[in-house]
Design a protein around this motif. Structure first.
Motif, mmCIF file in Angstrom:
data_model
loop_
_atom_site.group_PDB
_atom_site.id
_atom_site.type_symbol
_atom_site.label_atom_id
_atom_site.label_comp_id
_atom_site.label_asym_id
_atom_site.label_seq_id
_atom_site.Cartn_x
_atom_site.Cartn_y
_atom_site.Cartn_z
ATOM 1 N N ALA A 1 41.514 -55.601 11.779
ATOM 2 C CA ALA A 1 42.453 -54.775 12.550
ATOM 3 C C ALA A 1 42.893 -55.460 13.852
ATOM 4 O O ALA A 1 44.092 -55.443 14.163
ATOM 5 C CB ALA A 1 41.856 -53.394 12.822
ATOM 6 N N PRO A 2 41.990 -56.089 14.614
ATOM 7 C CA PRO A 2 42.460 -56.790 15.818
ATOM 8 C C PRO A 2 43.438 -57.933 15.506
ATOM 9 O O PRO A 2 44.383 -58.153 16.255
ATOM 10 C CB PRO A 2 41.172 -57.322 16.458
ATOM 11 C CG PRO A 2 40.106 -56.392 15.983
ATOM 12 C CD PRO A 2 40.514 -56.030 14.573
ATOM 13 N N THR B 1 28.459 -49.019 3.793
ATOM 14 C CA THR B 1 29.773 -48.482 4.153
ATOM 15 C C THR B 1 30.031 -48.651 5.640
ATOM 16 O O THR B 1 31.121 -49.076 6.046
ATOM 17 C CB THR B 1 29.875 -46.998 3.745
ATOM 18 O OG1 THR B 1 29.674 -46.901 2.340
ATOM 19 C CG2 THR B 1 31.230 -46.423 4.107
ATOM 20 N N ALA B 2 29.055 -48.320 6.472
ATOM 21 C CA ALA B 2 29.212 -48.470 7.920
ATOM 22 C C ALA B 2 29.485 -49.927 8.283
ATOM 23 O O ALA B 2 30.351 -50.218 9.119
ATOM 24 C CB ALA B 2 27.959 -47.957 8.636
ATOM 25 N N THR B 3 28.781 -50.842 7.638
ATOM 26 C CA THR B 3 28.980 -52.268 7.890
ATOM 27 C C THR B 3 30.392 -52.692 7.498
ATOM 28 O O THR B 3 31.052 -53.438 8.224
ATOM 29 C CB THR B 3 27.922 -53.102 7.137
ATOM 30 O OG1 THR B 3 26.623 -52.716 7.608
ATOM 31 C CG2 THR B 3 28.126 -54.592 7.348
ATOM 32 N N SER B 4 30.870 -52.216 6.356
ATOM 33 C CA SER B 4 32.223 -52.563 5.892
ATOM 34 C C SER B 4 33.293 -52.034 6.837
ATOM 35 O O SER B 4 34.249 -52.741 7.160
ATOM 36 C CB SER B 4 32.472 -52.012 4.488
ATOM 37 O OG SER B 4 31.619 -52.614 3.554
ATOM 38 N N ILE B 5 33.127 -50.804 7.273
ATOM 39 C CA ILE B 5 34.107 -50.213 8.192
ATOM 40 C C ILE B 5 34.114 -50.976 9.513
ATOM 41 O O ILE B 5 35.171 -51.296 10.059
ATOM 42 C CB ILE B 5 33.811 -48.713 8.427
ATOM 43 C CG1 ILE B 5 34.001 -47.924 7.128
ATOM 44 C CG2 ILE B 5 34.700 -48.154 9.541
ATOM 45 C CD1 ILE B 5 33.465 -46.493 7.178
ATOM 46 N N ARG C 1 45.393 -50.552 4.234
ATOM 47 C CA ARG C 1 43.941 -50.745 4.370
ATOM 48 C C ARG C 1 43.395 -49.972 5.569
ATOM 49 O O ARG C 1 42.318 -49.385 5.494
ATOM 50 C CB ARG C 1 43.612 -52.236 4.465
ATOM 51 C CG ARG C 1 43.693 -52.926 3.113
ATOM 52 C CD ARG C 1 43.154 -54.350 3.163
ATOM 53 N NE ARG C 1 43.982 -55.236 3.940
ATOM 54 C CZ ARG C 1 45.087 -55.839 3.489
ATOM 55 N NH1 ARG C 1 45.509 -55.627 2.262
ATOM 56 N NH2 ARG C 1 45.774 -56.646 4.265
ATOM 57 N N VAL C 2 44.133 -49.954 6.667
ATOM 58 C CA VAL C 2 43.706 -49.184 7.840
ATOM 59 C C VAL C 2 43.516 -47.726 7.446
ATOM 60 O O VAL C 2 42.499 -47.098 7.784
ATOM 61 C CB VAL C 2 44.745 -49.300 8.987
ATOM 62 C CG1 VAL C 2 44.528 -48.213 10.031
ATOM 63 C CG2 VAL C 2 44.672 -50.674 9.642
ATOM 64 N N GLN C 3 44.463 -47.179 6.720
ATOM 65 C CA GLN C 3 44.374 -45.777 6.327
ATOM 66 C C GLN C 3 43.217 -45.537 5.357
ATOM 67 O O GLN C 3 42.535 -44.513 5.443
ATOM 68 C CB GLN C 3 45.710 -45.312 5.749
ATOM 69 C CG GLN C 3 46.772 -45.252 6.823
ATOM 70 C CD GLN C 3 48.146 -44.887 6.306
ATOM 71 O OE1 GLN C 3 48.541 -45.257 5.213
ATOM 72 N NE2 GLN C 3 48.882 -44.135 7.113
ATOM 73 N N ARG D 1 33.228 -54.043 10.028
ATOM 74 C CA ARG D 1 33.794 -55.381 9.825
ATOM 75 C C ARG D 1 35.316 -55.316 9.811
ATOM 76 O O ARG D 1 35.985 -56.144 10.422
ATOM 77 C CB ARG D 1 33.262 -55.988 8.533
ATOM 78 C CG ARG D 1 33.716 -57.403 8.340
ATOM 79 C CD ARG D 1 32.956 -58.072 7.233
ATOM 80 N NE ARG D 1 33.504 -59.394 7.020
ATOM 81 C CZ ARG D 1 33.537 -59.991 5.863
ATOM 82 N NH1 ARG D 1 33.055 -59.403 4.795
ATOM 83 N NH2 ARG D 1 34.049 -61.183 5.742
ATOM 84 N N TYR D 2 35.850 -54.327 9.126
ATOM 85 C CA TYR D 2 37.307 -54.223 9.055
ATOM 86 C C TYR D 2 37.908 -53.994 10.447
ATOM 87 O O TYR D 2 38.812 -54.710 10.874
ATOM 88 C CB TYR D 2 37.765 -53.115 8.096
ATOM 89 C CG TYR D 2 39.266 -53.131 8.012
ATOM 90 C CD1 TYR D 2 39.911 -54.063 7.215
ATOM 91 C CD2 TYR D 2 40.031 -52.308 8.829
ATOM 92 C CE1 TYR D 2 41.286 -54.160 7.208
ATOM 93 C CE2 TYR D 2 41.409 -52.398 8.824
ATOM 94 C CZ TYR D 2 42.028 -53.323 8.017
ATOM 95 O OH TYR D 2 43.394 -53.432 8.027
#
Length: 195
Positions: free
Chosen positions: A66-67, A54-58, A27-29, A60-61
């Motif tokens: 990721a943290p 898209t910016a919001t989704s990125i 998912r990170v990739q 959020r991830y």
């Protein structure tokens, strides 16, 4: 432009922490690649609704999932691994662990710059996502994941036992606000490490 990427639900259960860990790497990739696609989209369409979503989704991830993934590593997986490694025999693995933990801090610094730009895009502002910054972020994660999967993963499988994996799975579930008793499944016949 974005399609649906569900990063809230893991591809494996918490009784399979290695599979969850590897799925997070995928998912990170995907999200790092999505940054490049977003930059291309912005160049031709500006900060339209697709770009904002898209910016919001990125964001959020990389601000939420990721943290937690990094905490899974730094709090639960890597300390257990360090405890069981031999300082002389496993020097390369220990050096890679030091490097990937340092990577987390460096990637966080690059992410902070990208996050500020993505926040503007999410609000509909036409800003430029600098390709060198995107490339640096994606390359850092690519090298980081490669080191983890090529060096750390075999060591994890070699030295952690069923009880370790159960504790890691429990911690991962709790980190995500889930009740372990509600999500626990019996470990299958193929445990991720030694029994």
């Amino acid at each position: 432009m974005t399609g649906t990427i569900d990063f809230r639900t893991p591809g494996a259960g918490f009784d399979q922490p290695i599979e969850m860990w590897l799925a997070c790497h995928q998912r990170v990739q995907r999200f790092a690649a999505l940054l490049g696609r977003l930059a291309e989209h912005l160049a031709t369409h500006g900060a339209d609704e697709d770009a904002q979503v898209t910016a919001t989704s990125i964001r959020r991830y990389f601000n939420e999932a990721a943290p937690r993934h990094h905490e899974d590593e730094e709090v639960d997986m890597f300390p257990r691994l360090r405890e069981r490694l031999d300082v002389e025999h496993d020097r390369m693995v220990l050096d890679v662990l030091d490097q990937v933990e340092a990577d987390h801090l460096e990637m966080a610094g690059v992410w902070k710059r990208l996050d500020a730009l993505l926040a503007e895009i999410a609000r509909g502002k036409a800003v430029t996502l600098e390709q060198p910054l995107i490339d640096r972020f994606a390359t850092m994660y690519r090298h980081h994941i490669d080191a983890e999967e090529r060096v750390v993963l075999p060591a994890l499988k070699r030295v952690l036992r069923k009880g370790d994996w159960r504790a890691v799975g429990r911690a991962m579930a709790e980190r995500r606000g889930l009740d372990w008793e509600q999500v626990e499944k019996p470990l299958g016949a193929r445990p991720p490490g030694r029994t």
